[in-house]
Design a protein around this motif. Structure first.
Motif, PDB file in Angstrom:
ATOM      1  N   ALA A   1       0.619  -0.868   0.140  1.00 44.34           N
ATOM      2  CA  ALA A   1       0.010   0.404   0.148  1.00 44.34           C
ATOM      3  C   ALA A   1       0.769   0.943  -0.211  1.00 44.34           C
ATOM      4  CB  ALA A   1      -1.523   0.667   0.924  1.00 44.34           C
ATOM      5  N   VAL A   2       2.404   1.293   0.592  1.00 47.33           N
ATOM      6  CA  VAL A   2       2.676   2.099   0.148  1.00 47.33           C
ATOM      7  C   VAL A   2       4.048   1.974  -0.999  1.00 47.33           C
ATOM      8  CG1 VAL A   2       5.225   3.516   1.735  1.00 47.33           C
ATOM      9  CG2 VAL A   2       3.098   1.901   2.931  1.00 47.33           C
ATOM     10  N   VAL A   3       4.795   1.304  -0.874  1.00 50.30           N
ATOM     11  CA  VAL A   3       5.426   1.575  -1.932  1.00 50.30           C
ATOM     12  C   VAL A   3       5.215   0.446  -3.193  1.00 50.30           C
ATOM     13  CG1 VAL A   3       7.289   1.585  -0.534  1.00 50.30           C
ATOM     14  CG2 VAL A   3       6.641  -0.450  -1.365  1.00 50.30           C
ATOM     15  N   GLY A   4       4.282   0.378  -3.350  1.00 48.44           N
ATOM     16  CA  GLY A   4       3.601  -0.855  -4.504  1.00 48.44           C
ATOM     17  C   GLY A   4       3.766  -2.049  -4.418  1.00 48.44           C
ATOM     18  N   LYS A   5       3.855  -2.735  -6.041  1.00 44.48           N
ATOM     19  CA  LYS A   5       4.091  -4.228  -5.996  1.00 44.48           C
ATOM     20  C   LYS A   5       5.340  -4.770  -5.515  1.00 44.48           C
ATOM     21  CE  LYS A   5       2.085  -7.752  -7.335  1.00 44.48           C
ATOM     22  NZ  LYS A   5       0.888  -8.584  -5.694  1.00 44.48           N
ATOM     23  N   VAL A   6       5.997  -5.601  -4.442  1.00 46.56           N
ATOM     24  CA  VAL A   6       6.614  -6.119  -3.969  1.00 46.56           C
ATOM     25  C   VAL A   6       7.267  -7.082  -4.987  1.00 46.56           C
ATOM     26  CG1 VAL A   6       6.486  -4.706  -1.705  1.00 46.56           C
ATOM     27  CG2 VAL A   6       6.419  -7.179  -1.811  1.00 46.56           C
ATOM     28  N   HIS A   7       8.609  -7.685  -4.577  1.00 45.65           N
ATOM     29  CA  HIS A   7       8.780  -9.126  -4.610  1.00 45.65           C
ATOM     30  C   HIS A   7       8.670  -9.857  -3.323  1.00 45.65           C
ATOM     31  CE1 HIS A   7       9.797  -8.265  -8.903  1.00 45.65           C
ATOM     32  NE2 HIS A   7      10.786  -7.321  -8.629  1.00 45.65           N
ATOM     33  N   ILE A   8       8.618 -11.212  -3.482  1.00 45.88           N
ATOM     34  CA  ILE A   8       8.353 -11.491  -2.572  1.00 45.88           C
ATOM     35  C   ILE A   8       9.679 -13.001  -2.977  1.00 45.88           C
ATOM     36  CG2 ILE A   8       7.595 -13.280  -0.739  1.00 45.88           C
ATOM     37  CD1 ILE A   8       5.360 -12.101  -0.668  1.00 45.88           C
ATOM     38  N   ASN A   9      11.063 -13.010  -1.868  1.00 46.90           N
ATOM     39  CA  ASN A   9      11.524 -13.438  -2.570  1.00 46.90           C
ATOM     40  C   ASN A   9      12.395 -14.683  -1.255  1.00 46.90           C
ATOM     41  OD1 ASN A   9      14.059 -14.967  -2.612  1.00 46.90           O
ATOM     42  ND2 ASN A   9      15.077 -14.377  -3.238  1.00 46.90           N
ATOM     43  N   THR A  10      11.290 -15.294  -0.341  1.00 48.82           N
ATOM     44  CA  THR A  10      12.291 -16.317   0.751  1.00 48.82           C
ATOM     45  C   THR A  10      12.636 -17.681   0.260  1.00 48.82           C
ATOM     46  OG1 THR A  10      10.081 -16.728   1.000  1.00 48.82           O
ATOM     47  CG2 THR A  10       9.827 -14.877   2.643  1.00 48.82           C
ATOM     48  N   ASN A  11      13.752 -17.682  -0.408  1.00 44.78           N
ATOM     49  CA  ASN A  11      14.039 -19.193  -0.787  1.00 44.78           C
ATOM     50  C   ASN A  11      14.782 -20.134   0.492  1.00 44.78           C
ATOM     51  OD1 ASN A  11      14.377 -19.028  -3.339  1.00 44.78           O
ATOM     52  ND2 ASN A  11      16.829 -17.957  -3.860  1.00 44.78           N
ATOM     53  N   GLU A  12      14.520 -21.047  -0.140  1.00 44.73           N
ATOM     54  CA  GLU A  12      14.917 -21.785   1.040  1.00 44.73           C
ATOM     55  C   GLU A  12      16.011 -22.297   0.732  1.00 44.73           C
ATOM     56  OE1 GLU A  12      11.158 -24.385   1.408  1.00 44.73           O
ATOM     57  OE2 GLU A  12       9.883 -23.241   1.975  1.00 44.73           O
ATOM     58  N   SER A  13      16.692 -22.597   2.138  1.00 41.74           N
ATOM     59  CA  SER A  13      17.856 -23.503   1.496  1.00 41.74           C
ATOM     60  C   SER A  13      18.644 -23.646   3.593  1.00 41.74           C
ATOM     61  CB  SER A  13      19.122 -22.496   0.921  1.00 41.74           C
ATOM     62  OG  SER A  13      20.475 -22.571   1.662  1.00 41.74           O
ATOM     63  N   SER A  14      19.554 -24.784   3.454  1.00 39.15           N
ATOM     64  CA  SER A  14      20.251 -25.055   4.706  1.00 39.15           C
ATOM     65  C   SER A  14      21.351 -23.759   4.464  1.00 39.15           C
ATOM     66  CB  SER A  14      20.741 -26.471   5.023  1.00 39.15           C
ATOM     67  OG  SER A  14      21.675 -26.805   3.558  1.00 39.15           O
ATOM     68  N   ASN A  15      22.047 -23.863   3.922  1.00 41.01           N
ATOM     69  CA  ASN A  15      22.953 -22.130   4.171  1.00 41.01           C
ATOM     70  C   ASN A  15      23.426 -21.243   2.943  1.00 41.01           C
ATOM     71  OD1 ASN A  15      25.269 -21.230   5.374  1.00 41.01           O
ATOM     72  ND2 ASN A  15      26.712 -22.710   4.417  1.00 41.01           N
ATOM     73  N   PRO A  16      22.087 -20.865   3.645  1.00 37.47           N
ATOM     74  CA  PRO A  16      21.268 -19.700   2.726  1.00 37.47           C
ATOM     75  C   PRO A  16      22.411 -18.382   2.243  1.00 37.47           C
ATOM     76  CG  PRO A  16      20.288 -19.250   4.746  1.00 37.47           C
ATOM     77  CD  PRO A  16      21.524 -20.385   4.406  1.00 37.47           C
ATOM     78  N   LYS A  17      22.706 -18.086   1.582  1.00 37.85           N
ATOM     79  CA  LYS A  17      23.189 -17.092   0.685  1.00 37.85           C
ATOM     80  C   LYS A  17      22.614 -15.495   1.322  1.00 37.85           C
ATOM     81  CE  LYS A  17      26.045 -16.686  -3.153  1.00 37.85           C
ATOM     82  NZ  LYS A  17      24.978 -17.311  -4.673  1.00 37.85           N
ATOM     83  N   THR A  18      21.238 -15.837   1.142  1.00 38.31           N
ATOM     84  CA  THR A  18      20.220 -14.513   1.774  1.00 38.31           C
ATOM     85  C   THR A  18      19.433 -15.230   3.262  1.00 38.31           C
ATOM     86  OG1 THR A  18      19.751 -13.763  -0.414  1.00 38.31           O
ATOM     87  CG2 THR A  18      17.949 -13.259   1.372  1.00 38.31           C
ATOM     88  N   PRO A  19      20.339 -14.508   4.242  1.00 33.44           N
ATOM     89  CA  PRO A  19      20.305 -15.675   4.992  1.00 33.44           C
ATOM     90  C   PRO A  19      18.890 -15.630   6.056  1.00 33.44           C
ATOM     91  CG  PRO A  19      21.995 -15.071   5.976  1.00 33.44           C
ATOM     92  CD  PRO A  19      21.921 -14.240   4.424  1.00 33.44           C
ATOM     93  N   GLY A  20      18.326 -16.187   7.372  1.00 36.54           N
ATOM     94  CA  GLY A  20      16.541 -15.757   7.682  1.00 36.54           C
ATOM     95  C   GLY A  20      16.040 -16.996   6.505  1.00 36.54           C
ATOM     96  N   ALA A  21      16.107 -17.646   6.414  1.00 36.23           N
ATOM     97  CA  ALA A  21      15.401 -18.111   4.857  1.00 36.23           C
ATOM     98  C   ALA A  21      15.983 -20.216   5.176  1.00 36.23           C
ATOM     99  CB  ALA A  21      15.951 -18.138   3.071  1.00 36.23           C
ATOM    100  N   LEU A  22      16.512 -20.200   6.757  1.00 37.25           N
ATOM    101  CA  LEU A  22      17.011 -21.683   6.914  1.00 37.25           C
ATOM    102  C   LEU A  22      15.359 -22.584   6.363  1.00 37.25           C
ATOM    103  CD1 LEU A  22      19.200 -21.152   9.779  1.00 37.25           C
ATOM    104  CD2 LEU A  22      19.443 -22.004   7.547  1.00 37.25           C
ATOM    105  N   LYS A  23      15.991 -23.358   5.912  1.00 42.94           N
ATOM    106  CA  LYS A  23      13.881 -24.500   5.303  1.00 42.94           C
ATOM    107  C   LYS A  23      13.798 -25.020   6.020  1.00 42.94           C
ATOM    108  CE  LYS A  23      14.036 -28.020   1.932  1.00 42.94           C
ATOM    109  NZ  LYS A  23      12.811 -29.531   2.931  1.00 42.94           N
ATOM    110  N   SER A  24      14.877 -25.715   7.364  1.00 39.86           N
ATOM    111  CA  SER A  24      13.918 -26.274   8.894  1.00 39.86           C
ATOM    112  C   SER A  24      14.470 -24.825  10.540  1.00 39.86           C
ATOM    113  CB  SER A  24      14.601 -27.058   8.886  1.00 39.86           C
ATOM    114  OG  SER A  24      14.790 -28.095  11.496  1.00 39.86           O
TER     115      SER A  24
END
Ligand code: AMP
Ligand code: MG
Length: 317
Positions: A201-224
């Motif tokens: 509602a503030v910045v328009g359409k966003v991309h959602i990139n919550t990739n799963e991995s066990s050692n993510p380059k973009t962390p915060g996305a650990l599979k388990s």
């Protein structure tokens, strides 16, 4: 180091411990944090040790105002500024190019720093009285369910940290929404306590990139992650084992064919915010109960339902 852990509401005690390089459990509106001086690598190291958190998983820096955020960020994109003005304090974490004063240990060597301003009166008072920001991941052993009360923190970190500042049960109940910026794009890396719809509602359409991995380059996305000790099944109620004692986490309606005493409704009135607030405490309670398996239904994928589904999926991975 061994500590005798106490729970209390004494900001001065928390402040004094933090100022001498100790780590302290602190309340926020999302979940309880395990806080230390973000500018002191030794204090930050203590956070990783207390949580047994791998060093590749960076920490969120907490501060008390947008003006302070500007001190730790090298640049603030226009859309970041808009979101900060609208949602800080609140359950929004922004990824910004970092200033060199933020130790590499905090960001796991990344050139961005995750920053937020928590919307909790005790946390804000504490941050205002400190002359440094606080690095604070959730105050639980790595991979386990995040704590939403001071008692949850105590139950798991007793003897490991000296103090838990008690600010009552958290009001949002799931972790912050993490947002990054690339060119003119806004990317959600972790769905959380601020709904994607509110951001859009503030910045328009966003991309959602919550990739799963066990050692993510973009962390915060650990599979388990966010996982109870008991097995957790998520989503499809047609395949429930019949020979096991099942505890159910449901939204606003009981599942047929299972006694109501084995079911927890996160929000009988059908409010996704209330369900998010109750999620982690319910998972903990069932994990400590006598069921063999926890089964959780899929929530509507809107508002905070998105964060609930994300946490349940990772809890079941
Ligand atoms: P927690 O504080 O336990 O909720 O975890 C914080 C999450 O923020 C981590 O899992 C990180 O993946 C994410 N995070 C922190 N800093 C960064 C960063 N610089 N880039 C991407 N993600 C980050
Ligand atoms: Mg965490």
């Amino acid at each position: 180091m061994a500590h005798s852990t106490t729970i209390g509401t004494d900001i001065q005690q928390a402040k004094q411990l933090l100022a001498t390089g100790q780590v302290v459990g602190i309340p926020t509106e999302t979940v309880y944090g395990l806080a230390g001086n973000a500018l002191d690598p030794d204090a930050v190291l203590k956070i990783f040790e207390a949580k047994q958190r791998p060093h590749f998983d960076p920490l969120i820096v907490h501060t008390h105002s947008i003006a302070e955020v500007s001190k730790y960020a090298a640049e603030i994109p226009a859309k970041a500024q808009l979101l900060m003005e609208r949602f800080m304090p609140g359950p929004l974490t922004v990824l910004l190019k970092k200033q060199s004063m933020i130790p590499d240990l905090v960001t796991s060597g990344l050139d961005t720093v995750a920053i937020r301003v928590p919307q909790h009166p005790l946390a804000l008072q504490l941050l205002q009285q400190l002359d440094f920001p606080l690095a604070a991941p959730s105050a639980n052993p790595f991979g386990y369910i995040s704590p939403t009360t001071a008692q949850h923190v105590y139950d798991q970190l007793q003897g490991i940290i000296p103090y838990v500042l008690d600010g009552g049960a958290t009001t949002v109940g799931v972790e912050s929404t993490i947002v990054g910026f690339e060119g003119d794009d806004v990317i959600v890396y972790r769905v959380g306590g601020l709904a994607v719809e509110e951001i859009e509602a503030v910045v328009g359409k966003v991309h959602i990139n919550t990739n799963e991995s066990s050692n993510p380059k973009t962390p915060g996305a650990l599979k388990s992650h966010y996982a109870p000790k008991k097995p957790l099944l998520f989503g499809d109620a047609t395949q429930l084992p019949t020979d096991k004692n099942i505890a159910v986490i449901a939204f606003d309606t009981y599942l047929a064919d299972i006694p109501h005493t084995q079911q927890t409704l996160l929000s009988p009135s059908g409010d996704l915010n209330e369900a998010a607030k109750n999620l982690f405490a319910a998972m903990r309670e069932l994990d400590n109960g006598d069921a063999d398996i926890i089964f959780a239904v899929r929530f509507p994928n809107e508002g905070l339902g998105r964060a609930i589904n994300d946490r349940l999926k990772r809890a079941g991975a």
